[in-house]
Design a protein around this motif. Structure first.
Motif, PDB file in Angstrom:
ATOM      1  N   ASN A  58       0.805  -1.228   0.000  1.00  0.00           N
ATOM      2  CA  ASN A  58       0.000   0.000   0.000  1.00  0.00           C
ATOM      3  C   ASN A  58       0.834   1.272   0.000  1.00  0.00           C
ATOM      4  O   ASN A  58       0.316   2.352  -0.274  1.00  0.00           O
ATOM      5  CB  ASN A  58      -0.952   0.016   1.200  1.00  0.00           C
ATOM      6  N   GLU A  59       2.128   1.170   0.317  1.00  0.00           N
ATOM      7  CA  GLU A  59       2.983   2.353   0.377  1.00  0.00           C
ATOM      8  C   GLU A  59       3.526   2.780  -0.984  1.00  0.00           C
ATOM      9  O   GLU A  59       4.072   3.864  -1.106  1.00  0.00           O
ATOM     10  CB  GLU A  59       4.172   2.084   1.309  1.00  0.00           C
ATOM     11  N   PHE A  60       3.378   1.920  -1.975  1.00  0.00           N
ATOM     12  CA  PHE A  60       3.986   2.181  -3.277  1.00  0.00           C
ATOM     13  C   PHE A  60       2.930   2.312  -4.372  1.00  0.00           C
ATOM     14  O   PHE A  60       1.844   1.760  -4.274  1.00  0.00           O
ATOM     15  CB  PHE A  60       4.946   1.041  -3.658  1.00  0.00           C
ATOM     16  N   TYR A  61       3.321   3.060  -5.406  1.00  0.00           N
ATOM     17  CA  TYR A  61       2.480   3.103  -6.594  1.00  0.00           C
ATOM     18  C   TYR A  61       2.434   1.689  -7.186  1.00  0.00           C
ATOM     19  O   TYR A  61       3.405   0.927  -7.045  1.00  0.00           O
ATOM     20  CB  TYR A  61       3.068   4.054  -7.635  1.00  0.00           C
ATOM     21  N   PRO A  62       1.341   1.337  -7.838  1.00  0.00           N
ATOM     22  CA  PRO A  62       1.225  -0.024  -8.388  1.00  0.00           C
ATOM     23  C   PRO A  62       2.387  -0.411  -9.315  1.00  0.00           C
ATOM     24  O   PRO A  62       2.860  -1.547  -9.268  1.00  0.00           O
ATOM     25  CB  PRO A  62      -0.097   0.004  -9.159  1.00  0.00           C
ATOM     26  N   ALA A  63       2.859   0.524 -10.124  1.00  0.00           N
ATOM     27  CA  ALA A  63       3.962   0.210 -11.048  1.00  0.00           C
ATOM     28  C   ALA A  63       5.246  -0.086 -10.283  1.00  0.00           C
ATOM     29  O   ALA A  63       5.987  -1.015 -10.637  1.00  0.00           O
ATOM     30  CB  ALA A  63       4.185   1.364 -12.009  1.00  0.00           C
ATOM     31  N   ILE A  68       9.032  -4.212  -7.828  1.00  0.00           N
ATOM     32  CA  ILE A  68       9.529  -4.903  -6.632  1.00  0.00           C
ATOM     33  C   ILE A  68       9.207  -6.391  -6.724  1.00  0.00           C
ATOM     34  O   ILE A  68      10.066  -7.248  -6.509  1.00  0.00           O
ATOM     35  CB  ILE A  68       8.904  -4.310  -5.348  1.00  0.00           C
ATOM     36  N   ARG A  69       7.966  -6.691  -7.055  1.00  0.00           N
ATOM     37  CA  ARG A  69       7.503  -8.084  -7.080  1.00  0.00           C
ATOM     38  C   ARG A  69       8.201  -8.916  -8.151  1.00  0.00           C
ATOM     39  O   ARG A  69       8.607 -10.043  -7.913  1.00  0.00           O
ATOM     40  CB  ARG A  69       5.988  -8.109  -7.288  1.00  0.00           C
ATOM     41  N   LYS A  70       8.377  -8.338  -9.335  1.00  0.00           N
ATOM     42  CA  LYS A  70       8.939  -9.106 -10.447  1.00  0.00           C
ATOM     43  C   LYS A  70      10.459  -9.099 -10.499  1.00  0.00           C
ATOM     44  O   LYS A  70      11.074 -10.090 -10.870  1.00  0.00           O
ATOM     45  CB  LYS A  70       8.404  -8.577 -11.775  1.00  0.00           C
ATOM     46  N   SER A  71      11.095  -7.982 -10.138  1.00  0.00           N
ATOM     47  CA  SER A  71      12.541  -7.849 -10.332  1.00  0.00           C
ATOM     48  C   SER A  71      13.364  -8.048  -9.067  1.00  0.00           C
ATOM     49  O   SER A  71      14.469  -8.574  -9.135  1.00  0.00           O
ATOM     50  CB  SER A  71      12.866  -6.475 -10.901  1.00  0.00           C
ATOM     51  N   ILE A  72      12.842  -7.595  -7.945  1.00  0.00           N
ATOM     52  CA  ILE A  72      13.651  -7.610  -6.729  1.00  0.00           C
ATOM     53  C   ILE A  72      13.373  -8.831  -5.860  1.00  0.00           C
ATOM     54  O   ILE A  72      14.302  -9.530  -5.460  1.00  0.00           O
ATOM     55  CB  ILE A  72      13.434  -6.315  -5.920  1.00  0.00           C
ATOM     56  N   SER A  73      12.109  -9.095  -5.558  1.00  0.00           N
ATOM     57  CA  SER A  73      11.800 -10.137  -4.572  1.00  0.00           C
ATOM     58  C   SER A  73      12.302 -11.537  -4.941  1.00  0.00           C
ATOM     59  O   SER A  73      12.753 -12.257  -4.053  1.00  0.00           O
ATOM     60  CB  SER A  73      10.308 -10.163  -4.249  1.00  0.00           C
TER      61      SER A  73
END
Length: 142
Positions: A58-63, A68-73
């Motif tokens: 909720n703290e981040f813009y959806p993009a 974060i979800r696709k590249s970092i995690s």
């Protein structure tokens, strides 16, 4: 390389959704906060912060959250493991490390050959000698 990749992903998103410069700057500021986490000196702290990014949707813009979800995690541990093990270099770009400079891909390709490296050393030597000649010519005698 990771930071550059994140910037590129954001730029692609900007072009795809035709974001205004103001909105793009807001997105970029959020991304900058995330990129700063990769510069932390403590492995445990960096790991904890990067893991918590996944749960702070909720703290981040959806993009940004999508980046974060696709590249970092999926690979965050490999991005920060150099903090834990000093034998691992922060970057995998050995040519950039050797010359302490970021270069375009076309130049890097040249330096991957023995001939290319020797040519670079030779040219740097010529430039150095040329600069010394200029210094000598510009000296004033008293």
């Amino acid at each position: 390389m990771l930071k550059k990749s994140l910037n590129k992903q954001l730029k692609v998103f900007k072009d795809k959704f035709n974001l205004s410069e103001e909105k793009y700057e807001e997105y970029h500021q959020q991304l900058k906060i995330i990129k700063n986490l990769f510069d932390l000196d403590d492995y445990d702290e960096a790991e904890k912060e990067l893991q918590s990014l996944i749960y702070r949707k909720n703290e981040f813009y959806p993009a940004i959250y999508e980046i974060i979800r696709k590249s970092i995690s999926p690979r965050y541990k490999s991005f920060i493991y150099h903090i834990k093990d000093n034998r691992i270099e922060k970057t995998s770009n050995k040519i950039g490390n050797a010359f302490q400079k970021t270069m375009p891909k076309s130049r890097k390709r040249i330096f991957k050959t023995t001939r290319g490296v020797l040519k670079r050393i030779y040219r740097r030597d010529l430039i150095w000698n040329d600069n010394r000649k200029k210094d000598y010519e510009n000296q004033q005698s008293f």
